[in-house]
Design an enzyme around this catalytic site. Structure first.
Site, mmCIF file in Angstrom:
data_model
loop_
_atom_site.group_PDB
_atom_site.id
_atom_site.type_symbol
_atom_site.label_atom_id
_atom_site.label_comp_id
_atom_site.label_asym_id
_atom_site.label_seq_id
_atom_site.Cartn_x
_atom_site.Cartn_y
_atom_site.Cartn_z
ATOM 1 N N HIS A 169 -2.758 11.847 -3.913
ATOM 2 C CA HIS A 169 -3.580 11.835 -5.138
ATOM 3 C C HIS A 169 -4.757 12.810 -5.059
ATOM 4 O O HIS A 169 -5.433 13.039 -6.056
ATOM 5 C CB HIS A 169 -4.126 10.428 -5.412
ATOM 6 C CG HIS A 169 -3.082 9.415 -5.756
ATOM 7 N ND1 HIS A 169 -2.219 9.574 -6.818
ATOM 8 C CD2 HIS A 169 -2.745 8.230 -5.168
ATOM 9 C CE1 HIS A 169 -1.393 8.524 -6.881
ATOM 10 N NE2 HIS A 169 -1.687 7.700 -5.882
ATOM 11 N N ASP A 205 6.639 8.238 -3.479
ATOM 12 C CA ASP A 205 5.676 7.146 -3.616
ATOM 13 C C ASP A 205 5.810 6.522 -5.013
ATOM 14 O O ASP A 205 6.218 7.190 -5.963
ATOM 15 C CB ASP A 205 4.253 7.711 -3.430
ATOM 16 C CG ASP A 205 3.171 6.651 -3.373
ATOM 17 O OD1 ASP A 205 2.747 6.314 -2.258
ATOM 18 O OD2 ASP A 205 2.740 6.163 -4.455
ATOM 19 N N HIS A 207 3.524 5.846 -7.032
ATOM 20 C CA HIS A 207 2.572 6.464 -7.956
ATOM 21 C C HIS A 207 2.790 7.974 -8.053
ATOM 22 O O HIS A 207 3.088 8.626 -7.044
ATOM 23 C CB HIS A 207 1.138 6.186 -7.486
ATOM 24 C CG HIS A 207 0.844 4.727 -7.287
ATOM 25 N ND1 HIS A 207 0.954 4.115 -6.047
ATOM 26 C CD2 HIS A 207 0.478 3.766 -8.169
ATOM 27 C CE1 HIS A 207 0.642 2.827 -6.181
ATOM 28 N NE2 HIS A 207 0.363 2.592 -7.443
ATOM 29 N N ASP A 294 5.561 2.039 -1.321
ATOM 30 C CA ASP A 294 5.111 1.058 -2.318
ATOM 31 C C ASP A 294 6.122 0.864 -3.448
ATOM 32 O O ASP A 294 5.829 0.167 -4.427
ATOM 33 C CB ASP A 294 3.704 1.400 -2.863
ATOM 34 C CG ASP A 294 3.485 2.865 -3.123
ATOM 35 O OD1 ASP A 294 4.466 3.641 -3.099
ATOM 36 O OD2 ASP A 294 2.319 3.256 -3.358
#
Ligand code: Q9C
Ligand code: ZN
Length: 353
Positions: A169, A205, A207, A294
């Site tokens: 991120h 991931d 996200h 995740d």
């Protein structure tokens, strides 16, 4: 495959993050890495070592993907935080005011001298506490990414950069989503600099890998692909849509594959095949996989329903791309399963490679 693990990771241990109007314990905890390391000791995939990289080479590699202004801020942030008030030494730094990029006439070209304002300028959420050891831990992670890229450049089929805090991120000049330095981008750029003409990043991931997308958005030499929860409902919300396809020279070199909350492995796997076809068509000579676990059904902050056994299949599918591959460790907050899931993926890869 060798694993380069970060001996400084535990220096970054946030206390709390802002969540729905209150402070809650951080999800991104040191135990995550310890579980992966323990599982790698139980099921060895190759040497487990700490990275040995040249200091100047490391700073250069970090500086290839992050701005000098951001790095100066990050390096000095803790000292400035404590200088604001000695009592701050007991608390993590979290932002509380943001310039909203360029909207509403707020400026981001003038660096405030006020630390709280700087923290807001360089952050995009209030869930990423900056602590006394954040810089040391993040820099140690970049060293893992660089060492893994060097190992693969020297001919290894694959290498694993096992570090936290995660990185995907973090953008050229911002932190967020528990990330400070973008390890996957550092590895991808290091592979480019070592002579790989075309590098693909395939982010698995839960996200969207907004930081990595932004770093390479205008470039045709690094393809960025991300499979993630639909940003309409999922973090990081403001990036990760299908119509973001790259810009300028980079047009056509970013691919976002967003899936609804609740997606299970059969659809996820089909989507991975779409992603791998794009990597193939691009003609990548090396691959970086920001590896978030995740997507697991038991993850406390995510919404896909992958099972532990699915990670073997994921690893096998990634190996079928046939490319020298660097893995970086990203999300995965079902702490007691993260070691099993990470090593399942890597073992699946290694078996098929
Ligand atoms: N504190 C990674 O998986 N959650 N980052 C927002 C508010 C942020 C996840 C909840 C999730 C970030 C690397
Ligand atoms: Zn994640």
């Amino acid at each position: 495959m060798k694993t380069f693990h970060n001996p400084h990771h535990a220096a970054h241990a946030g206390q709390q993050e802002m969540f729905r109007g209150r402070m809650v314990p951080c999800h991104e905890v040191p135990a995550r890495l310890d579980f992966v390391l323990a599982e790698l000791q139980r099921r060895p995939l190759g040497a487990l070592q700490t990275p040995e990289v040249d200091d100047a080479a490391l700073d250069a590699a970090i500086g290839r993907v992050h701005s000098a202004r951001y790095l100066d801020f990050l390096r000095g942030a803790w000292a400035e935080w404590v200088a604001m008030d000695p009592a701050n030494a007991e608390r993590d730094a979290l932002p509380s005011v943001w310039p909203l990029s360029n909207r509403h006439g707020f400026r981001n070209d003038v660096l405030p001298t006020n630390f709280a304002a700087c923290l807001g300028l360089f952050s995009f959420d209030s869930g990423s506490p900056l602590t006394a050891g954040t810089w040391a831990a993040a820099r140690g992670g970049a060293a893992c990414a660089l060492a893994a890229a060097q190992d693969v450049s020297a001919g290894a089929r694959s290498a694993f950069a096992l570090s936290r805090p995660p990185g995907h991120h973090a953008g050229p000049d911002f932190l967020g989503g528990y990330c400070f330095l973008n390890n996957a981008a550092i590895a991808a750029q290091a592979l480019r600099d070592a002579g790989h003409a075309k590098v693909a990043v395939l982010d698995v991931d839960y996200h969207h890998g907004n930081g990595t997308q932004t770093i390479f958005y205008e470039r045709a030499d690094v393809l960025t692909v991300s499979i993630h929860g639909d940003p309409a409902t999922e973090y990081p919300f403001f990036l990760g849509h299908a119509d973001e396809r790259g810009a300028g020279a980079g047009e056509g070199f970013n691919l976002n594959l967003a899936l609804p909350r609740g997606t299970g492995f059969s659809v996820w796997h089909e989507t991975l095949n779409t992603a791998l076809q794009a990597v193939q068509r691009f003609g990548a000579t090396a691959l970086v996989v920001p590896m978030g676990l995740d997507t697991f059904e038991g993850d406390p902050i995510s919404g896909f329903t992958l099972k532990s056994a699915d990670y073997f299949t994921m690893g096998e599918a990634l190996a079928a791309a046939g490319l020298p591959t660097v893995f970086t460790f990203e999300g995965g907050y079902a702490v007691d399963a993260v070691g099993t899931n990470a090593v399942n993926l890597l073992e699946g890869f290694q078996r098929a490679a």
